[in-house]
Design a protein around this motif. Sequence first.
Motif, mmCIF file in Angstrom:
data_model
loop_
_atom_site.group_PDB
_atom_site.id
_atom_site.type_symbol
_atom_site.label_atom_id
_atom_site.label_comp_id
_atom_site.label_asym_id
_atom_site.label_seq_id
_atom_site.Cartn_x
_atom_site.Cartn_y
_atom_site.Cartn_z
ATOM 1 N N MET A 339 -31.377 -68.830 17.580
ATOM 2 C CA MET A 339 -32.797 -68.534 17.685
ATOM 3 C C MET A 339 -33.445 -68.205 16.357
ATOM 4 N N ASP A 340 -32.699 -67.596 15.449
ATOM 5 C CA ASP A 340 -33.412 -67.031 14.323
ATOM 6 C C ASP A 340 -32.664 -67.264 13.032
ATOM 7 N N TRP A 341 -32.854 -66.434 12.046
ATOM 8 C CA TRP A 341 -32.172 -66.618 10.785
ATOM 9 C C TRP A 341 -32.601 -67.917 10.133
ATOM 10 N N VAL A 342 -33.728 -68.422 10.511
ATOM 11 C CA VAL A 342 -34.189 -69.651 9.904
ATOM 12 C C VAL A 342 -35.195 -69.262 8.829
ATOM 13 N N CYS A 343 -35.060 -69.829 7.656
ATOM 14 C CA CYS A 343 -36.031 -69.541 6.610
ATOM 15 C C CYS A 343 -37.316 -70.288 6.920
#
Lengths: 466, 466
Positions: A339-343
């Motif tokens: 879901m996340d940890w995307v720059c």
Amino acid sequence: MTESWATSFGVDLHLELADGGLRSGLMDALREAIRTGRLTPGTRLPSSRSLAADLGIARNTVADAYGELVAEGWLTARQGSGTRVAQRAAPRKAAAPAAPRSRPARRRPQYSLMPGTPDLGTFPRAEWLRAARRALTAAPNEAFGYGDPSGRVELRTVLADYLARARGVHAHPDRIVICSGFAHGLMLMAQVLRARRAREVAVESYGLDVHWSLLTERGLRTRALPLDELGTDTRGLDREGAVLLTAAHQFPIGVPLHPDRRSAVVDWARATGGLVLEDDYDGEFRYDRQPVGALQGLDPEHVVYLGTASKSLAPGLRLAWMVVPDGLVAEVLAAKGAMDWVCGTPDQLTLAEFIASGAYDRHVRGIRLRYRRRRDQLVEALAAASPETAVSGIAAGMHALVELPGGMERPVVQAAAWQGLAVEGLARYRHGTAPGAGRDALVVGYGTPPESAWHGALDALCRALP
Amino acid sequence: MTESWATSFGVDLHLELADGGLRSGLMDALREAIRTGRLTPGTRLPSSRSLAADLGIARNTVADAYGELVAEGWLTARQGSGTRVAQRAAPRKAAAPAAPRSRPARRRPQYSLMPGTPDLGTFPRAEWLRAARRALTAAPNEAFGYGDPSGRVELRTVLADYLARARGVHAHPDRIVICSGFAHGLMLMAQVLRARRAREVAVESYGLDVHWSLLTERGLRTRALPLDELGTDTRGLDREGAVLLTAAHQFPIGVPLHPDRRSAVVDWARATGGLVLEDDYDGEFRYDRQPVGALQGLDPEHVVYLGTASKSLAPGLRLAWMVVPDGLVAEVLAAKGAMDWVCGTPDQLTLAEFIASGAYDRHVRGIRLRYRRRRDQLVEALAAASPETAVSGIAAGMHALVELPGGMERPVVQAAAWQGLAVEGLARYRHGTAPGAGRDALVVGYGTPPESAWHGALDALCRALP
């Protein structure tokens, strides 16, 4: 309130501070804002930490300014409610103009030669903005959606090409995972290693304790390998899950890993199924010959390559990349979380365009020249000021090791502080389990100061040496 | 290889795909690239997942195209080595031009009314770039350094003002923590709650399972509270560490939390020391009256406010914000980690400038009008196509609940798929412990389609209804 703080008031502060002493400039600006009503009674000021970060000055400078203004009755400070503009501060103080006082100032570090941060003034703002315009104009709409946890394919594709060309990395877009800094990548690898039931990671005798802590916080012991003039000696490796190496330019000692050692560590990884975590933090910066290619090229299935834009462009981008073995991609992405940890997309697309357009190569060439010039000036200045002092680790990177006679490290760091210079001793970087005796030395981050402060920093360093 | 893929070749693909059928357009573009030598024999193609993400099309479309080109001899696919351009593919196939085949195509969703993503075509690229130019030109050098784990002070300052004004949030820059999406914020809160030895978080009967999973993966049980026409009934709250609520517009049911319930949940938090986690995912989008202010305004010391740019601007920015109780800031930052988890400076500074300049308000007004128009068209179209169908949850947000007769949810979702429409049934959002009977309904994300596909999606929906 907050809006005026950010806009007119914040800008005024920047202007004022450029011209004079930091503390008194800040105090003047705050008094002026209160007097003119831009800061009204009761307004809560940012914490000294926030404001210091905003202005790029030391927190203590802000805290001192606040403290004096409290003493003067302009501000109030109460536990739990922060620092606020005093009720009816303006009228009361208007009757008692604060005369400039000349109390003995404690000396604050005016210069910094702490390693780890590039000269932030080199960030190529105009070129970056041009790349942003091209990248965002051309991006497909889906680029603004939730995105791929591996990172944007445009960036991974460009990086695969760049890393192959510049660092000899065996890269393919599908093996690349974008992360928000080296530490993020290391955290992901720690999670992967724990999921594989690894218990220990071998590290170098010298390095950054924040990196070691990231590992231990995730349940991995760290044990230091010996270091000699050929670099880290990996013969003692056994059943550790991984070894963390700065192969191209040991941090902070500065020695490159000897070719025999490079082969040996890859052999170890093949034989045991362990992983080599290659921290290629300053691989682009080599001055005397072509950069040493990445270790990863020797065996892409056993080496995890970790690179970053933090040294070559700016830490503030929070963009780094891992090139991982094919069989490990799924595990790394699982650790990253779906879901996340995307720059952010705009910065990723901009970096892709920045590299693809050639601006990155030009920028790296430019700052390489700058850092090389500083390195030469450092060596020259030290030779003149302290001829018996040896400087090493200077073939590459943005820091040098300045050797000191035994027992002199702490006194010299202290003397530097008296010269207004923040600089770190080598002991700070030594792992608790490092074998053998420590050495006395300074780790001089000559990449750190802004251009305007470079010569002052150098002079202060020379005065501090024995 | 990779470079030509990214630049000339990638761009060609985009152009070609705009004009015709997706699979055949992709196949033509690949054949053309191989024929002209832009893709040379042995070149490895991106995975179907990567390329699909790049082109914004379904992965299966790419996989099908690859599969057919393998069958045609243009490509080879081997386990572990991916899909590559066949050796001497061009000469061999030049002799046997591939005639277009008309095999019965499986129907792929042409339209999507899945909730959760705004119309990505609305991202204000030009305005964003203008803000970026102003922000990056004015930024102090230190902005490009490692940065504050709370996020840039410029952004926190502007948000404090905006959230107070637009959402009634009691905000101060020091209480705001920037994170890379709502899920990141929720993960941080899960860590904080675990560190406080909480064991359970109460959730709503309906919501997103990815959010619940983030909690359970960190050792927190989730238990659903009952839901009725006044919203989530929090009377059953006991000693849970926190309750997660979409107070302004329940997701996906669409009901706002009744004022009595708002007070009650804050009373519970005060009495027990529990926390209310307020997921304000679409607070800016209310159509019939002023937005309901955030619950957080009632008690900033017991409510954690979580907002995001994912709905109002774009998920691809990966920018969200938490406003946390004063006493919790240190714990949240400790969970965030001192070294990383910081969003990139350029995007943060740009968002700050975007908000401060008024562009954000203008943008939100513009898309609010667009979504409201779509909502009205949805209601009208459904009334014409299926007069007995009730639509609810439409006072706000970008999705509506379309009620269905008992037992009809799955057949209608299936019928929609046959119409080329991806849409989700309500059952998908129901928590395993939700009390009472489920309802049959569709969750229609009318914000999702690009403008060009909106009417087609609506027609497909109407045809699928009973």
